[in-house]
Write a protein that holds these residues in place. Structure first.
Motif, mmCIF file in Angstrom:
data_model
loop_
_atom_site.group_PDB
_atom_site.id
_atom_site.type_symbol
_atom_site.label_atom_id
_atom_site.label_comp_id
_atom_site.label_asym_id
_atom_site.label_seq_id
_atom_site.Cartn_x
_atom_site.Cartn_y
_atom_site.Cartn_z
ATOM 1 N N GLY A 128 0.130 4.481 7.316
ATOM 2 C CA GLY A 128 0.016 4.165 5.894
ATOM 3 C C GLY A 128 0.276 2.724 5.551
ATOM 4 N N CYS A 129 0.477 1.864 6.578
ATOM 5 C CA CYS A 129 0.746 0.447 6.314
ATOM 6 C C CYS A 129 -0.555 -0.347 6.299
ATOM 7 C CB CYS A 129 1.689 -0.117 7.374
ATOM 8 S SG CYS A 129 3.329 0.620 7.330
ATOM 9 N N SER A 130 -0.635 -1.297 5.387
ATOM 10 C CA SER A 130 -1.849 -2.106 5.287
ATOM 11 C C SER A 130 -1.921 -3.087 6.445
ATOM 12 C CB SER A 130 -1.883 -2.853 3.950
ATOM 13 O OG SER A 130 -0.739 -3.669 3.806
ATOM 14 N N THR A 131 -3.154 -3.329 6.912
ATOM 15 C CA THR A 131 -3.359 -4.194 8.076
ATOM 16 C C THR A 131 -4.097 -5.485 7.720
ATOM 17 O OG1 THR A 131 -5.415 -3.010 8.549
ATOM 18 C CG2 THR A 131 -3.398 -2.216 9.630
ATOM 19 N N PHE A 132 -4.958 -5.448 6.712
ATOM 20 C CA PHE A 132 -5.595 -6.667 6.230
ATOM 21 C C PHE A 132 -6.019 -6.437 4.790
ATOM 22 C CE2 PHE A 132 -9.206 -4.304 8.012
ATOM 23 C CZ PHE A 132 -10.126 -4.379 6.979
ATOM 24 N N LEU A 176 1.347 -7.667 0.992
ATOM 25 C CA LEU A 176 0.819 -6.325 1.211
ATOM 26 C C LEU A 176 0.760 -5.918 2.681
ATOM 27 C CD1 LEU A 176 -2.124 -6.154 -1.377
ATOM 28 C CD2 LEU A 176 0.055 -4.947 -1.493
ATOM 29 N N VAL A 177 0.382 -6.841 3.550
ATOM 30 C CA VAL A 177 0.196 -6.500 4.962
ATOM 31 C C VAL A 177 1.529 -6.052 5.575
ATOM 32 C CG1 VAL A 177 -0.400 -7.393 7.254
ATOM 33 C CG2 VAL A 177 -1.794 -8.000 5.269
ATOM 34 N N GLY A 178 1.464 -4.900 6.236
ATOM 35 C CA GLY A 178 2.645 -4.334 6.872
ATOM 36 C C GLY A 178 3.465 -3.447 5.961
ATOM 37 N N ARG A 179 3.095 -3.370 4.681
ATOM 38 C CA ARG A 179 3.825 -2.536 3.713
ATOM 39 C C ARG A 179 3.069 -1.224 3.507
ATOM 40 N NH1 ARG A 179 6.782 -5.847 0.193
ATOM 41 N NH2 ARG A 179 7.546 -3.902 -0.742
ATOM 42 N N ASP A 180 3.801 -0.178 3.096
ATOM 43 C CA ASP A 180 3.164 1.104 2.776
ATOM 44 C C ASP A 180 2.296 0.911 1.538
ATOM 45 O OD1 ASP A 180 2.639 3.710 1.622
ATOM 46 O OD2 ASP A 180 4.100 4.503 3.051
ATOM 47 N N ILE A 181 0.978 0.935 1.737
ATOM 48 C CA ILE A 181 0.042 0.594 0.661
ATOM 49 C C ILE A 181 0.093 1.601 -0.473
ATOM 50 C CG2 ILE A 181 -1.986 1.816 1.567
ATOM 51 C CD1 ILE A 181 -1.968 -1.744 0.079
ATOM 52 N N ASP A 220 2.743 3.250 -1.571
ATOM 53 C CA ASP A 220 3.915 2.960 -2.402
ATOM 54 C C ASP A 220 3.723 1.691 -3.221
ATOM 55 O OD1 ASP A 220 5.150 5.192 -1.437
ATOM 56 O OD2 ASP A 220 6.388 4.133 0.050
ATOM 57 N N MET A 221 2.832 0.807 -2.764
ATOM 58 C CA MET A 221 2.631 -0.462 -3.454
ATOM 59 C C MET A 221 1.649 -0.338 -4.628
ATOM 60 S SD MET A 221 4.488 -2.787 -1.889
ATOM 61 C CE MET A 221 3.741 -4.379 -2.182
ATOM 62 N N ILE A 222 0.514 0.350 -4.402
ATOM 63 C CA ILE A 222 -0.537 0.303 -5.428
ATOM 64 C C ILE A 222 -1.051 1.668 -5.877
ATOM 65 C CG2 ILE A 222 -1.322 -1.932 -4.542
ATOM 66 C CD1 ILE A 222 -3.774 -0.418 -3.386
ATOM 67 N N HIS A 223 -0.605 2.754 -5.228
ATOM 68 C CA HIS A 223 -1.223 4.054 -5.486
ATOM 69 C C HIS A 223 -0.180 5.143 -5.721
ATOM 70 C CE1 HIS A 223 -4.879 6.788 -4.342
ATOM 71 N NE2 HIS A 223 -4.871 6.477 -5.624
ATOM 72 N N HIS A 224 0.977 4.748 -6.188
ATOM 73 C CA HIS A 224 2.142 5.635 -6.243
ATOM 74 C C HIS A 224 2.132 6.594 -7.425
ATOM 75 C CE1 HIS A 224 3.356 2.699 -9.273
ATOM 76 N NE2 HIS A 224 3.107 1.752 -8.360
#
Length: 620
Positions: free
Chosen positions: A164-168, A184-189, A191-195
């Motif tokens: 679930g972590c963003s890569t690019f 964003l890269v390396g973070r749970d995408i 939880d960041m933008i779609h929570h």
């Protein structure tokens, strides 16, 4: 033919299109499979029906191709029962017999994306890479191989691994979301933008279609969700989540998304426009039904006949008041043509483009007055099964004609006064206030001043209606117009009945002039029609009028013009009773009392009720 087989079996879906007719002329095998098309010989397929969700992009692409003979786009989307499919489309032109046609070559964008990355992996495999040891390498290669595309496209694109972590993240995604790539890269995408859903409820990762792509290996397309920006603003988006595999293993997904804020606004405007069109359509349907009723009512004519001084004075008053928005009160006896005057005022006013809305106040039951005037909403009372617009709503921007206005119940006169003063009202059963722009022309055969003195008519309403009074003269005060009127009615009746025009001698015209005409012009028309029907020698006779109850001889006790109110009432009651006796108590029909008196049946019924005349006494 070889050319036909080449088109039919081409590896890409191809459509031959007539842009002017908006019609698909031919589709090869791949196109019929992609667009789920049947036999084009039996069905006419429109181009716009295939690309219903992206009409503006379709128009732009087609225009570009017609101008440059070639165009390419990845913005077209085909809507299928299983979901939307993004397409890469090349359009070229072909000329034949002076006509220009378009050839659409379409490829499934998702399949192309998958094939390109498979080809990239194969190239690395053949170059000596036996496998990618780490998932990061896969996404690094995706990003490296497509760096130019990722930087150039306007859609947001990001990669997400199986955890679930963003890569690019591409620049367009950074711009739309407000987050930088490093944030964003390396973070749970998720939880960041779609929570969170648009309504504020929690969006659980197990329900997320993006994550589902690298769990079930299927492409997931969503056309109505939100991503959350760094500033906490919900961005309406549509997106596609495509799984990424490495040696047959699901290692993540690539997400392509688009900000659809403008599309949402456009859809809302379109919905509002459709609702407005539906409202206007309903209003036009009501007006059409109303006008049909008016046509069926067989209105006599649309011009005033006569050259007498009384008529000329009346016409001058009409010409003075018509261009204004002043309320008009037309005063005159029954049958003098008050409605004709109202129509003349309306037809030379600035409101003539809209219909004149007519209301016969004497023909409306008391309990239905408010609904008839102002309309009602569904369920407002028993029998109100749907919303209904009232006459004032229909007359918005036009003119309303209130015939026999003296018959309006006293308890409803205050509501009519409010419309005249404020141009506002509420439908029965509704709390919403409607505003209208209506000009009122009222007519009466009663003495409204006398009704005001008796407390049967509001004084303030009387003054509101009586801004500009116009008198409709009785026939006995314009006898010099009788020849013109007689000719007019003979022409009208004979044309309608397809009969030869009969002649009227001067002696018979004198018989017409000697008659008192209690029913005025309406009675004149009825009598002429009856005599036309009875005529057998192409001549009309009116000798019988000399033996009627109302001769215009000097032997009367007093001329009718100077009768006091009590005498007028007695005379009216007497004439009604005699007519009822002659008609055996019958009001309606050609041989009814209303026809004998030259009155409308509703007017006669109103007077019978008013004078408390027992109709049953005259029935045999």
């Amino acid at each position: 033919m070889l050319q036909h087989d080449a088109f039919e079996h081409a590896p890409q879906a191809q459509l031959l299109v007539d842009p002017l007719e908006n019609r698909v002329l031919a589709a090869n095998i791949k196109a019929r499979q992609l667009f789920l098309l049947g036999d084009l010989k039996e069905n006419t397929i429109t181009v716009t029906s295939l690309f219903a969700e992206c009409l503006s992009e379709l128009y732009t692409l087609s225009s570009d191709a017609l101008h440059h003979q070639w165009a390419w786009s990845e913005d077209l989307v085909f809507s299928a029962p299983g979901g939307s499919a993004p397409l890469e489309t090349t359009v070229s032109t072909i000329e034949q017999n002076g006509n220009t046609f378009l050839i659409f070559s379409c490829s499934d964008g998702i399949d192309l994306f998958r094939l390109r990355h498979k080809a990239s992996a194969d190239r690395h495999h053949h170059a000596g890479f036996l496998h990618w040891s780490r998932v990061e390498t896969v996404f690094e290669e995706i990003e490296r191989q497509n760096q130019l595309l990722l930087s150039a496209v306007g859609d947001g694109i990001y990669g997400v691994d199986a955890s679930g972590c963003s890569t690019f993240v591409n620049p367009a995604a950074e711009k739309m979301l407000g987050w930088s790539k490093s944030e964003l890269v390396g973070r749970d995408i998720h939880d960041m933008i779609h929570h969170t859903h648009e309504d504020g409820s929690h969006y659980h990762p197990s329900d997320c279609p993006i994550y589902a792509a690298f769990h079930d290996g299927s492409v997931h397309s969503i056309d109505d969700e939100v991503f959350w920006s760094k500033s906490g603003i919900a961005i309406p988006v549509e997106y596609t989540s495509t799984p990424v595999t490495d040696n047959g293993n699901l290692v993540g997904a690539v997400v392509i998304f688009r900000d659809i804020t403008e599309r949402k606004k456009t859809e809302k405007k379109l919905l509002n426009a459709i609702n407005e069109i539906d409202t206007l359509k309903h209003r036009l349907e009501l007006e059409n039904a109303y006008l049909q009723e008016e046509i069926n009512a067989d209105f006599n004519h649309h011009q005033i006949i006569g050259q007498s001084q009384a008529v000329q004075h009346m016409v001058r008053q009409i010409e003075l008041v018509a261009p204004t928005d002043a309320n008009v009160l037309i005063i005159g006896e029954s049958g003098t043509g008050k409605e004709l005057i109202a129509r003349a005022i309306h037809e030379i006013s600035a409101r003539k483009a809209r219909p004149l809305i007519r209301v016969n106040c004497a023909a409306i039951p008391v309990e239905l007055f408010e609904s008839e005037f102002f309309g009602h909403v569904r369920g407002a009372f028993s029998g109100a099964v749907s919303d209904r617009a009232g006459r004032f709503e229909l007359a918005d921007g036009a003119t309303i004609f209130l015939d026999e206005v003296g018959e309006i119940p006293l308890q409803l006169q205050s509501k009519l006064l409010r419309v005249l003063q404020e141009q506002q009202f509420e439908r029965v059963g509704d709390s919403k206030t409607c505003s209208v722009d209506v000009r009122v022309i009222a007519a009466t055969n009663q003495d409204l001043k006398s009704l005001v003195e008796k407390g049967a008519f509001r004084e303030d309403l009387y003054f509101r209606l009586n801004v500009f009074p116009v008198e409709s003269p009785p026939l006995r005060k314009r006898l010099e117009d009788l020849p013109m009127l007689t000719k007019h009615f003979i022409d009208k009746i004979c044309k309608r009945a397809n009969k030869v025009h009969p002649k009227v001698s001067l002696a018979q015209l004198e018989n017409l002039k000697a008659y008192h005409w209690p029913g005025n012009i309406r009675e004149l028309e009825n009598i002429i029609e009856r005599q036309v029907i009875l005529s057998s020698d192409n001549k009309l006779y009116f000798d019988f009028l000399s033996s009627t109850t109302f001769p215009r001889a000097v032997s009367q006790v007093q001329p009718v013009d100077i009768l006091n109110e009590t005498q007028k009432i007695k005379l009216s009651v007497s004439s009604i009773e005699m007519a009822l006796k002659q008609a055996n108590g019958k009001i309606y029909g050609e041989d009814g009392a209303a026809a004998i008196l030259g009155l409308k049946p509703t007017t006669l019924a109103s007077r019978i009720k008013k004078y408390n005349i027992k109709k049953s006494l005259f029935q045999t």
